[in-house]
Scaffold this active site. Structure first.
Site, short mmCIF file in Angstrom:
data_model
loop_
_atom_site.label_atom_id
_atom_site.label_comp_id
_atom_site.label_asym_id
_atom_site.label_seq_id
_atom_site.Cartn_x
_atom_site.Cartn_y
_atom_site.Cartn_z
N GLU A 86 -14.88 -13.14 20.15
CA GLU A 86 -15.21 -12.45 18.88
C GLU A 86 -16.74 -12.32 18.60
O GLU A 86 -17.07 -11.42 18.12
CB GLU A 86 -14.47 -13.21 17.88
CG GLU A 86 -14.63 -12.64 16.38
CD GLU A 86 -14.63 -13.71 15.30
OE1 GLU A 86 -15.98 -13.76 14.90
OE2 GLU A 86 -13.70 -14.49 15.19
N GLU A 163 -25.56 -16.39 22.15
CA GLU A 163 -24.97 -16.66 21.00
C GLU A 163 -24.03 -18.03 20.96
O GLU A 163 -23.81 -18.50 19.88
CB GLU A 163 -23.57 -15.68 21.16
CG GLU A 163 -22.66 -15.45 20.12
CD GLU A 163 -23.47 -14.77 18.67
OE1 GLU A 163 -22.98 -14.67 17.71
OE2 GLU A 163 -24.49 -14.11 19.03
#
Length: 1009
Positions: A86, A163
């Protein structure tokens, strides 16, 4: 010739719900499987789509891509990967790289967080966008982004490394006291199921070490169009065109020939209850949770729908009893509530939670179990059921009246539940008819019978939460056994109902009259000066048919008090509201207001006293009656009432003393504003100084003189109906013979703020169960009186610029934080019309303790770069677009207009003409917006913030006590002219009361990026 009055449509709408016809239904009738009012279908490749036209808000669309793939599908070496996917979706896809998606969406006004987000839970992942559609290409581009998420997420090693830090920081943020308590309860509830070991946040070791190949394998295995739905709800002129856009962007995608089926993971039931005594040293207080698991109900027929109504009425009636118990003398708990909630795909739970005094969990548990057993033995009374029936009817009436004004996000969520949970979308018109038909037929016996599902033999989990061990599992077992015996012996007496008065105002007051009426056409508002001196301004809107908002204020507050009276008077609102500020005890007033939608609350601030509330237009009279009672009845403290309030206050103070975040906030406040008693945290020794009689006397005087108050009302009001009510109940408030608390705003006593004039870098160290780190970077601000109106708007734009740029640097470039916030405080002066405006702008974020110093310096460097080089054209364009879109949305909201008109009255430039004040502020906003360029933004940053910014600021870091001392010393010694102080505090988590744990699932099993 018109044979009907011109306003007949409004009259019909007002009475539409009451005249709504009942429907003739068979309980076995099926509810429609096709969602009402929606273009619904499936593409050849398996993708479901839902498209619905809805004009609230104008020219906006709420989009979502739902994927039936969540953390429960992960293998052991993948724990946390669903959430990582996600995150990566917003980072890089085939067409977009380096968070270009975020920048593009912000460039069209869709702010990161509020308008572009995603949620990962155990069973699904949902990507959400909220975008403008006033330009034809914007909707197509937004749908194309969701199409990228469906199959084109790029999972490279470089993307993952960028990330990983943000995901780790989100993991760290969830490892506070609340997160640990929720995790432990989740595991206990799901024991024996795969769900128990698949919390969406995952495992730290997996997040740190998982390879790009493993993430890519999960994505390719489970992200198939057969498992997805695209939902689009918005201001569309032609839904078929939107369907064509979906086909354009998704239609050519090829689905896997044989995608794996989504497995079903059962959660086993158990007859023997499970017990746990959870000790959490950072807990905000003591609490009890009782959960009973049941299979998720199907919702296919009218009978299923009726059962849901009965279930809802059961919890409403039970919660009414819990509230009344919490207001008794020496109550077993401070608050208690019950609810039903779907936890995971196969299971929902009936959950009761209570917060109680320290070492009071056993008593709280006993009271909770006794009340459910009392319902099983004696049931609810007809009177109790009539009250909850009225509440239920009021809720559906409000929804029906506003059926054409529902937010697109709400309708999008309905479609999501249809896809993910097979919940029917039957339309509010039919649902209103069903409820009107069914509610009157539901008996007290049916509602009471639901207590059978709340037995300790029904897959029950009982848990106590305490900061220090007190209760034991044996204690819990003894209580359960005791209540079972009492129930078997029928030794629990029936519920004793209170006597409830019929009328809020027993004798209607003599109405006042209008002394002066002024129309302000530029804001569409009317101002009335009443005969008792109260100023009332109302604005009629049609944004929501069932909403009226109001706020009244008067100058003069706690800053006028000497230290000897401050602590008593600062507690006055809390004490008064517990006793009852409208002439009735809260438990009595709750029943008096059953079926009505009218709420009023009070607040005592440093410089103002305010009351505010909202109501349904049909209950405006009730709301005004409450205001009349507020001004005309005196609060008188009783010994037991005072004892209960002070006990709650002591528990709150103890909770704050355990809390590292509260100590951190207190130290930040002390460094930035000074050590006056106004800014110090309240302590147990301060509570001992509280005089309840002085507190109530002060509260009574705060709301006594109507001539000092200005009231603003915004919403769906009919002046022909509202004005006589205003004159009756507000004009009827008697004006005292002598002025009470009549202050001139220019003569108020200012708080003794002392903003720092140099650099302060400090570490606050605290013992923590798990390492947490929070940073606040603060800059003093002073706006000159001559340019204050425009500079306030500059501050608004610049704070959003700083937030956006710091997030870009610390998260998107360096990948080390999850989120950042910038807040503005301009209350460093009394609300005088002269003198400069003082305050501060602060930057807040959490991070890894080991790199906190470096991130502080990175943030400082970025702000300094903006001051020296200015933002880019793209930066300014993005901020202007975000602000304009927020402004456009606000213009369609009652809250926005209420705030704007209040600010116009409270503005320094107000001198009796609110229309002029409003216009000057609005023109200033437009002027600043038109003038905002990289050069003017740079100039404003130099003028408003200290320049250079690294010469005057405070930077405070909350660190765990067992931190790396070299890192701390390097932080403290990195600047000259400093002082560093270590603050040792007890571990804890902030809060006045325990979380509403009945909603614990949402914050634990859903994670937003």
């Amino acid at each position: 010739m018109d044979l009907l009055p011109a306003d007949s449509s409004q009259i019909a709408k007002k009475h539409g719900f009451r005249s709504l016809k009942l429907v003739s239904v068979d309980m076995d009738d099926s509810l429609s499987e096709t969602p009402f009012g929606v273009e619904f279908g499936t593409l050849e490749n398996g993708l479901c789509y839902y498209v619905r036209s809805n004009s609230k808000p104008n020219m906006r669309a709420a989009l979502a891509l739902a994927v039936k793939a969540g953390s429960v599908l992960e293998e052991e070496n993948e724990r946390g990967v669903a959430h990582v996917v996600e995150h990566l979706a917003f980072s890089a896809t085939t067409k977009y790289t380096n968070h270009d998606i975020v920048r593009f969406l912000e460039g069209i006004g869709a702010e990161f967080g509020p308008c572009q987000n995603a949620v990962t839970s155990a069973d699904e992942t949902v990507y959400e966008l909220f975008v403008p559609v006033d330009k034809p290409e914007l909707l197509s581009q937004a749908i194309s982004i969701l199409a990228e998420f469906s199959s084109e997420v790029r999972v490279s090693t470089d993307d993952l490394e960028k990330e990983r830090g943000a995901v780790l920081e989100e993991y760290r943020g969830n490892r506070n006291a609340t997160g640990r308590m929720q995790d432990a309860h989740w595991v206990l509830m799901m024991e024996g199921s795969k769900y128990a070991e698949r919390l969406p946040i995952g495992l730290e070791k997996v997040i740190r070490t998982v390879s790009a190949d493993t993430v890519k394998q999960f994505y390719r295995k489970w992200y198939h169009l057969h498992n997805m739905a695209l939902i689009a709800v918005g201001d569309f002129s032609d839904t078929q065109n939107v369907v064509e856009l979906i086909k354009t962007h998704f239609g050519e995608k090829i689905s896997a020939p044989d995608p794996p089926r989504i497995p079903y993971f059962p959660v086993p039931s158990h007859e023997e209850p499970r017990f746990s005594c959870f000790v959490e040293s950072e807990a905000a207080g003591s609490a009890v949770m009782i959960s009973c698991k049941v299979p998720v109900d199907e919702l296919n027929t009218v009978r299923d729908y009726r059962n849901l109504l009965v279930e809802s009425m059961f919890f409403q009636a039970l919660n009414q009893r819990f509230f009344k118990i919490s207001r008794r003398n020496d109550p077993p708990f401070f608050s208690c509530s019950g609810a039903a909630d779907v936890l995971v795909r196969p299971v929902k739970a009936y959950i009761m939670t209570s917060s109680c005094k320290e070492k009071g969990t056993v008593d709280a548990l006993e009271s909770m179990l006794i009340e459910v057993a009392r319902v099983r033995l004696h049931g609810f009374s007809e009177r109790e059921i009539s009250i909850v029936r009225a509440l239920q009817m009021s809720e559906i009436e409000s929804a029906y009246l506003e059926r054409d004004q529902m937010q697109s996000t709400s309708l999008r969520d309905e479609c999501l539940q249809h896809f993910l949970r097979n919940e029917p979308v039957i339309g509010i018109e039919y649902e209103a008819q069903l409820q009107k038909t069914i509610l009157s037929c539901i008996s007290a016996y049916e509602v009471s019978n639901y207590a059978e599902k709340f037995r300790t033999s029904c897959s029950c989990v009982i848990k106590t939460i305490e900061p220090q061990a007190s209760a034991t599992v044996d204690d819990i077992k003894i209580v359960v056994s005791k209540i079972n015996c009492l129930e078997q012996e029928r030794s629990i007496p029936p519920w004793d109902d209170e006597n409830i008065p019929e009328e809020i105002v027993s004798i209607k007051p003599y109405p006042g009259h209008i002394v002066q009426q002024i129309e302000y056409s530029n804001i569409g508002a009317t101002e009335l000066i009443l005969s008792n001196g109260m100023r009332v301004c109302y604005k009629c809107t049609d944004f929501l048919d069932d909403q009226v908002l109001f706020t009244g204020f008067s100058y003069g507050g706690l800053s006028e008090l000497p230290e000897s009276e401050y602590f008593s008077c600062s507690m006055s609102s809390t004490i008064a509201e517990e006793i009852g500020v409208f002439g009735y005890r809260p438990s009595v007033l709750m029943d008096m207001l059953a079926g009505k939608r009218a709420e009023v609350g009070t607040k005592l601030g440093a410089y103002m006293r305010t009351f505010s509330g909202d109501c349904s237009p049909s209950d405006l009279e009730t709301a005004l009656q409450l205001l009349y009672q507020l001004f005309t009845t005196d609060v008188e403290p009783g010994e037991e009432d005072t004892k209960r309030v002070m006990q709650m206050a002591e528990e709150a103070v103890h909770a704050q003393e355990r809390d590292p975040y509260t100590a951190f906030a207190n130290r930040v406040r002390e460094l930035n504003y000074g050590n006056s008693y106004f800014f110090r945290p309240i302590r147990i020794c301060d509570l001992k100084k509280v005089d309840p009689f002085k507190a109530c006397e002060y509260f009574n005087n705060c709301f006594k003189d109507p001539s000092t108050f200005t009231l603003v009302i915004v919403g769906n009001i009919d002046p022909a109906i509202a004005c006589p009510l205003v004159l009756q109940y507000l004009g009827g408030i008697p004006r005292p013979l002598e002025p009470i608390f009549q202050f001139n705003r220019d003569d108020l006593k200012g708080l003794p703020f002392t903003f720092p004039s140099t650099i302060i870098r400090e570490v606050v160290r605290s013992p923590m169960v798990e390492a947490q780190c929070s940073v606040q970077l603060c800059f003093p601000v002073e706006l000159e009186n001559e340019s204050m109106v425009e500079d306030i708007h500059f501050v608004g734009f610049l704070s959003k610029l700083l937030e956006t740029k710091i997030l870009q640097v610390l998260r998107f470039k360096h990948g080390q934080i999850y989120s950042a916030g910038v807040s503005v405080f301009l209350g460093g002066n009394k609300p005088s019309r002269i003198g400069n405006v003082r305050g501060d702008i602060s930057v807040n974020f959490s991070c890894d303790p080991d790199i906190s110093t470096r991130l502080v310096d990175l943030a400082l460097n970025e702000i300094l770069r903006l001051q020296e080089d200015g933002p880019s054209d793209e930066d300014v364009s993005t901020i202007l677009e975000i602000e304009q879109r927020a402004h456009e949305n606000g213009l369609q909201e009652n809250y926005y207009w209420l705030d704007k008109i209040l600010r116009s009255y409270q503005s320094r430039i107000y001198s009796g003409d609110v229309g002029t004040s409003f216009e000057v502020q609005d023109e200033s906003r437009s002027k600043v917006k038109k003038s905002l360029t990289p050069l003017t933004a740079q100039s404003a940053l130099q003028r408003i913030l200290p320049f250079p910014c690294n010469k005057q600021y405070t930077a405070v870091i909350l660190m765990p006590q067992a931190s790396h001392f070299k890192s701390l010393r390097s932080f403290i010694h990195s600047v000259p002219n400093h002082y560093g102080r270590d603050v040792k505090i007890l571990a804890g988590i902030a809060g006045v009361t325990i979380l509403v744990i009945s909603l614990w699932r949402y914050s634990r099993s859903t994670l937003k990026s």
